[in-house]
Design an enzyme around this catalytic site. Structure first.
Site, mmCIF file in Angstrom:
data_model
loop_
_atom_site.group_PDB
_atom_site.id
_atom_site.type_symbol
_atom_site.label_atom_id
_atom_site.label_comp_id
_atom_site.label_asym_id
_atom_site.label_seq_id
_atom_site.Cartn_x
_atom_site.Cartn_y
_atom_site.Cartn_z
ATOM 1 N N MET A 101 9.626 -18.077 18.526
ATOM 2 C CA MET A 101 8.891 -19.226 19.056
ATOM 3 C C MET A 101 9.786 -20.030 19.993
ATOM 4 S SD MET A 101 6.570 -20.288 15.768
ATOM 5 C CE MET A 101 7.918 -20.117 14.593
ATOM 6 N N TYR A 124 1.807 4.129 -14.935
ATOM 7 C CA TYR A 124 2.800 4.622 -13.983
ATOM 8 C C TYR A 124 2.222 4.648 -12.583
ATOM 9 C CZ TYR A 124 0.342 9.144 -13.966
ATOM 10 O OH TYR A 124 -0.604 10.131 -13.819
ATOM 11 N N GLU A 153 -11.100 9.600 -7.694
ATOM 12 C CA GLU A 153 -10.972 9.440 -6.240
ATOM 13 C C GLU A 153 -12.322 9.308 -5.556
ATOM 14 O OE1 GLU A 153 -8.934 12.959 -4.755
ATOM 15 O OE2 GLU A 153 -9.621 14.088 -6.488
ATOM 16 N N GLY A 174 -6.536 8.693 -7.303
ATOM 17 C CA GLY A 174 -6.154 9.246 -6.007
ATOM 18 C C GLY A 174 -6.595 8.280 -4.922
ATOM 19 N N THR A 175 -5.735 7.307 -4.594
ATOM 20 C CA THR A 175 -6.179 6.201 -3.742
ATOM 21 C C THR A 175 -6.374 6.588 -2.280
ATOM 22 O OG1 THR A 175 -3.860 5.508 -3.583
ATOM 23 C CG2 THR A 175 -5.248 4.385 -5.203
ATOM 24 N N ASN A 176 -5.817 7.721 -1.845
ATOM 25 C CA ASN A 176 -6.089 8.154 -0.472
ATOM 26 C C ASN A 176 -7.582 8.437 -0.309
ATOM 27 O OD1 ASN A 176 -3.334 8.039 -0.218
ATOM 28 N ND2 ASN A 176 -3.023 10.246 -0.169
ATOM 29 N N ASP A 177 -8.129 9.315 -1.162
ATOM 30 C CA ASP A 177 -9.549 9.654 -1.061
ATOM 31 C C ASP A 177 -10.439 8.522 -1.567
ATOM 32 O OD1 ASP A 177 -9.434 12.030 0.229
ATOM 33 O OD2 ASP A 177 -9.607 13.302 -1.539
ATOM 34 N N SER A 199 -5.743 9.736 -13.106
ATOM 35 C CA SER A 199 -4.810 9.445 -12.026
ATOM 36 C C SER A 199 -5.657 9.031 -10.823
ATOM 37 C CB SER A 199 -3.957 10.666 -11.699
ATOM 38 O OG SER A 199 -3.043 10.355 -10.673
ATOM 39 N N ARG A 243 19.791 -21.541 7.197
ATOM 40 C CA ARG A 243 18.673 -20.798 6.607
ATOM 41 C C ARG A 243 19.243 -19.574 5.921
ATOM 42 N NH1 ARG A 243 16.077 -19.028 12.439
ATOM 43 N NH2 ARG A 243 17.854 -17.815 13.195
ATOM 44 N N LYS A 266 13.262 -24.722 8.816
ATOM 45 C CA LYS A 266 14.269 -25.509 9.535
ATOM 46 C C LYS A 266 14.177 -26.980 9.152
ATOM 47 C CE LYS A 266 15.304 -24.239 13.621
ATOM 48 N NZ LYS A 266 15.204 -23.890 15.046
ATOM 49 N N HIS A 300 -2.386 14.589 6.891
ATOM 50 C CA HIS A 300 -1.566 15.666 6.331
ATOM 51 C C HIS A 300 -0.115 15.510 6.765
ATOM 52 C CE1 HIS A 300 0.309 19.695 6.509
ATOM 53 N NE2 HIS A 300 -0.253 19.829 5.329
ATOM 54 N N GLY A 339 14.015 -16.520 17.089
ATOM 55 C CA GLY A 339 13.764 -16.216 18.491
ATOM 56 C C GLY A 339 12.315 -15.963 18.858
ATOM 57 N N ARG A 381 -2.086 19.260 -10.195
ATOM 58 C CA ARG A 381 -3.471 19.212 -9.719
ATOM 59 C C ARG A 381 -3.910 20.618 -9.336
ATOM 60 N NH1 ARG A 381 -4.772 15.900 -4.347
ATOM 61 N NH2 ARG A 381 -3.892 17.765 -3.365
ATOM 62 N N ARG A 383 0.756 19.213 -5.814
ATOM 63 C CA ARG A 383 -0.390 19.731 -5.043
ATOM 64 C C ARG A 383 -0.240 21.242 -4.908
ATOM 65 N NH1 ARG A 383 1.146 14.590 -1.697
ATOM 66 N NH2 ARG A 383 3.085 15.728 -1.853
ATOM 67 N N CYS A 388 -1.654 8.136 -7.913
ATOM 68 C CA CYS A 388 -0.844 9.156 -7.233
ATOM 69 C C CYS A 388 -1.100 9.207 -5.730
ATOM 70 C CB CYS A 388 -1.099 10.539 -7.851
ATOM 71 S SG CYS A 388 -2.783 11.146 -7.640
ATOM 72 N N ARG A 441 12.175 -28.184 18.577
ATOM 73 C CA ARG A 441 12.314 -26.808 18.094
ATOM 74 C C ARG A 441 11.211 -26.480 17.098
ATOM 75 N NH1 ARG A 441 18.072 -28.258 18.100
ATOM 76 N NH2 ARG A 441 19.298 -26.713 19.249
#
Length: 886
Positions: free
Chosen positions: A108, A863, A757, A778-781, A776, A350, A27, A466, A106, A629, A573, A843, A97
């Protein structure tokens, strides 16, 4: 040199510019910029975001010299306005303000009409010749100041105002007389004395610093904190405070105030869009006390006259200004204005908030109008916005009654009757009923019910549980980890935290984008993909380097993903295929077998079904890579655990129930996620992986030989922690592959790789790359094992961690770039040291999260792979990665 904390703007000059947004807030920077380009802006000064940081660092105290700096700028403002702050005959009144560098509409606090007391109100009457206006401003100031600065419940004074209107037999504030408003001022002060035990401050300097303190303090109010978390705005940015000379929209019918957008923020249509009120101040427009009037004659079906008709000269000036602003900022603007005695003032501009649909249309239109480049258009659309386009959303106008809140596990909105089992969901679907599947937590065995349901609600589980992973893959709405409900399968009901009971057949609505669960059916709005979307995505694909694949287990998922621009499958999977009705019995027969020969006989029944699965996927992804997999989860997941289900299965399989119970006990593990799963299964039961590799290669050979396909199957071995595991399984796979190729009498190129993983796999990636042609991640595990967290249980405390800023984000949602990211970097570097041409991808669910996609680009992965409905999100994020670094 002393730090400068206050910047002046006004009368065509300013000490700031639009580029100083980080220091002056959005602002303040834009007020300064509007002054610089000659627009009518009431003068004022801005206290910087750096001062906000110091304010909190020093326990809400200011550095030395700030009060003198404010006093100097206030004196300059008095000269510009030819008025004096606190003067009894010619008073200067102020607005105070907020304004952070990111727009937080809205969230603050604001104080208007500051500087009024029993003395200065007489000066305001003398200036204006209008006692009614003066006392209206005074009562507004007391209402606002007592609420914002003194923390008094606003309803206390609002109640007195409503009583006064009732006593006078009127419905609008504007119908009260000057005497009525003067009486309200006295009543308000008495109520404050009664309620707070102190007097309302009449010293203007005390009022000013009280308001400045309150606005800086509102940076840490609960709604601002929540908004920042939802919009990923860092808490250390702080807010600026803008102190500005008041201009008045409430001096009669030659005055007005309004809010407008240079284009429609819902649709993106290029027409001036907004509302205003005669004889009002800014908060009246948004408060809903009076019905606003449209800005222009084409402003919809309103029976009320437009600004274009009521004040044609001011309207034409506003039209010219909005065109100037949009051309200057080269973006759709959200503007606030006040008209005082037929003179127009600009109070704010803005970049306007907009829907995803509007963002895309505005970006594409502005390219075609020559305002911005294609690169700028791509950067104007936030990747996270695209979720709105790809899933139904709740109608913003619909009434909703929230009964519980969980994790926003899969976007979209859905209503339906509550059911508690996958079987009931499937049966109801066959009858044409819409249902919400409610489970304590889901398992792979629930897959058919999840497919049949409109949405999924679970009491337990996190963002990568899951339920969450499968729902995102299906494009189903899901709210997970809703700990505020207690699910009872026996009584077929769940109970909310307030004690309300919902039984089977009751209707609820889920909002998978916010995690809210609502009573009854709430109307939804269906997404619409326009031609502008397709054009924007062609620009996106032109700029990005990172390829985008999909996580897909069925030809149907693959078809959806291709429609959204997927360039192959990065994760299939195979365990989800095992739960299909026509093969689960053969899987269980394999598990119950006493020896390898028995297992092979059972697997022989599954082989043609698996081959059919892969034929469908290869056909759908013709000419594109497909990574499959091999079986990952522990075998106990395929065996039922309740006595009822065991007895039913025993009857079908013609064995004693105790045999199944014994097997389930034998397979039971205390920590199955770190137990007998993944490649460990393939080593101890090699016939399972042999069957799967055979099915993959037979499907590939038939399509190459009979249908002329070009296929390079990618066989992925999960959960490798040591190179020797991969060495054994790679050897087994090559043996099976060569046997199949020999039978078909052809050569088909194939790749064998692994999922990284486990931390040890990342640390020893150089060794593992000797046996792997692709990695690949496996970022979850990998996140689970790096943090030592159970992703299914962490939902109970991770929100607390994020709320208390122990962690910046849920690491299962946003990749932990410092920790898990370091393991990925090490894995990439180690893999490339051994095998320079190794293919690298990701993945896990992070493959569709924008900041994680940018991390993958910056670290040279080839990828990302994500659920079908997140493919456009990942494509856009990949383009942003290139443009941000160029």
């Amino acid at each position: 040199m002393a730090v400068k904390y206050v910047y002046y703007f006004g009368a065509g000059e300013s000490e700031g510019t639009a580029e100083m947004k980080n220091l002056l807030g959005g602002k303040g920077a834009n007020l300064a910029e509007m002054c610089s380009i000659g627009l009518p802006v009431p003068p004022g000064f801005t206290l910087t975001t750096e001062l906000c940081t110091e304010f909190y660092k020093n326990e809400r105290r200011y550095p030395a010299g700030v009060e003198e700096e404010v006093a100097t700028h206030l004196a300059r403002l008095e000269v510009a306005m030819n008025k004096k702050f606190g003067d009894g005959s010619n008073p200067l009144l102020l607005s105070v303000r907020s304004g952070s560098r990111a727009s937080m509409p809205g969230m603050m606090d604001t104080v208007l009409n500051l500087g009024l007391n029993d003395t200065t109100v007489q000066g305001l009457i003398e200036q204006s010749g209008d006692p009614r206006f003066a006392y209206d401003s005074y009562r507004r100031f007391i209402q606002m100041y007592s609420n914002v600065v003194m923390n008094m419940d606003g309803s206390q004074l609002e109640h007195l105002l409503e009583n006064m209107k009732e006593m006078r037999g009127v419905s609008l504030d504007t119908e009260l007389s000057a005497d009525d408003l003067k009486q309200l001022v006295h009543l308000f002060k008495a109520k404050i004395r009664e309620f707070l035990g102190c007097e309302f401050p009449d010293n203007p300097q005390q009022q000013l610093w009280g308001a400045i303190n309150a606005v800086f303090g509102s940076w840490m109010n609960p709604r601002a904190i929540t908004y920042r978390k939802l919009n990923n705005i860092p808490s250390n940015w702080g807010t600026a405070v803008n102190v500005q000379a008041m201009v008045f929209g409430n001096m009669g019918n030659t005055c007005a105030t309004g809010v407008a957008f240079t284009r429609d923020p819902s649709t993106g249509e290029n027409y001036f869009f907004g509302e205003f009120l005669l004889n009002a101040q800014g908060e009246d427009v948004v408060a809903g006390i009076r019905t606003p009037q449209p800005i222009n004659k084409a402003g919809g079906d309103s029976p009320l006259p437009s600004l274009e008709e009521v004040m044609p000269d001011c309207y034409q000036q506003l039209m010219d200004i909005q065109k100037t602003l949009e051309k200057h900022y080269r973006d759709m603007q959200d503007i606030e204005f006040t008209i005082e005695k037929n003179k127009l003032y600009m109070l704010q501009t803005r970049n306007g908030k907009r829907t995803a649909k509007a963002a895309i249309k505005i970006a594409v239109d502005m390219v075609q109008e020559g305002l911005i480049s294609e690169k700028e258009a791509v950067m104007r659309v936030a990747p996270s916005q695209l979720d709105q386009l790809l899933h139904p959303s709740l109608d913003p106008k619909a009434r909703r009654e929230v009964i519980a809140t969980g994790l926003p596990a899969s976007p979209g909105a859905a209503s339906g009757e509550v059911v508690f089992s996958a079987e009931d969901a499937e049966e109801a679907s066959k009858l044409g009923l819409k249902v919400i599947l409610v489970r304590i937590e889901t398992s792979p065995e629930d897959i058919h019910g999840m497919h049949a349901a409109q949405g999924i609600l679970t009491a337990r589980g996190g963002m990568t549980s899951h339920a969450a992973v499968v729902a995102r893959g299906m494009g189903k709405c899901c709210v997970a980890g809703c700990g505020g409900i207690k699910v009872d399968y026996g009584t077929q009901q769940f109970v909310t935290g307030s004690g309300e009971i919902f039984k089977k057949g009751d209707v609820i609505t889920l909002d998978g984008s916010t995690g809210e669960v609502m009573k009854g059916s709430v109307a939804t709005v269906q997404p619409q993909l326009t031609g502008e979307f397709g054009l924007l995505m062609t620009w996106v694909d032109r700029f990005r380097r990172l390829r985008v694949r999909t996580n897909a287990d069925t030809p149907q998922d693959a078809a959806v993903a291709r429609k959204f621009g997927a360039e192959g499958i990065g994760l299939c999977r195979t365990e989800h295929m095992f739960f299909e009705h026509d093969r689960i019995m053969a899987v269980r027969e394999m598990i119950l077998a006493e020896d390898a020969e028995g297992r092979k006989r059972a697997l022989a029944k599954i082989l043609p079904m698996q081959k059919g699965d892969f034929l469908g996927l290869f056909r759908e992804m013709k000419g594109l890579p497909v990574t499959i997999r091999l079986l990952d989860p522990p075998l106990h997941e395929f065996i039922p655990h309740t006595d009822k289900d065991i007895e039913e299965l025993a009857g079908v399989m013609e064995v004693q129930p105790q045999v199944l119970k014994n097997k389930a006990e034998f397979l039971h593990e205390f920590n199955p996620m770190l137990g007998h799963r993944g490649c460990r299964l393939g080593i101890t039961f090699p016939e399972i992986y042999d069957m799967q590799v055979q099915a993959i290669m037979e499907a590939a050979c038939e399509l190459v030989k009979d249908e002329g396909y070009e296929i390079v199957p990618e066989i992925m071995i999960p959960l490798v922690g040591h190179v020797n595991e991969l060495k054994v399984l790679r050897s087994n796979a090559i043996r099976v592959v060569e046997e199949v190729l020999g039978r078909y009498g052809i050569r088909v190129e194939y790749l064998i790789g692994t999922m990284i993983e486990l931390p040890r796999a990342a640390l020893t990636a150089d060794e593992i790359a000797r046996e792997a042609e692709f990695f690949s991640f496996g970022t979850n595990d990998l996140t689970q094992t790096a943090f030592g967290l159970s992703r299914d249980d962490a939902g109970k405390f991770l929100p607390y961690y994020v709320n208390r800023e122990v962690l910046p984000d849920d690491p299962f949602v946003v990749l932990d770039q410092e920790g898990v990211g370091q393991l990925i970097r090490m894995g990439c570097e180690g893999g490339r040291r051994t095998r320079p041409d190794i293919k690298l991808g990701i993945c896990g669910e992070h493959g569709g999260e924008p900041s994680s996609v940018i991390f993958c680009h910056n670290n040279g992965l080839d990828y990302v792979s994500c659920s079908p409905y997140r493919v456009p999100v990942a494509r856009l994020a990949a383009a942003h990665a290139v443009l941000l670094s160029s």
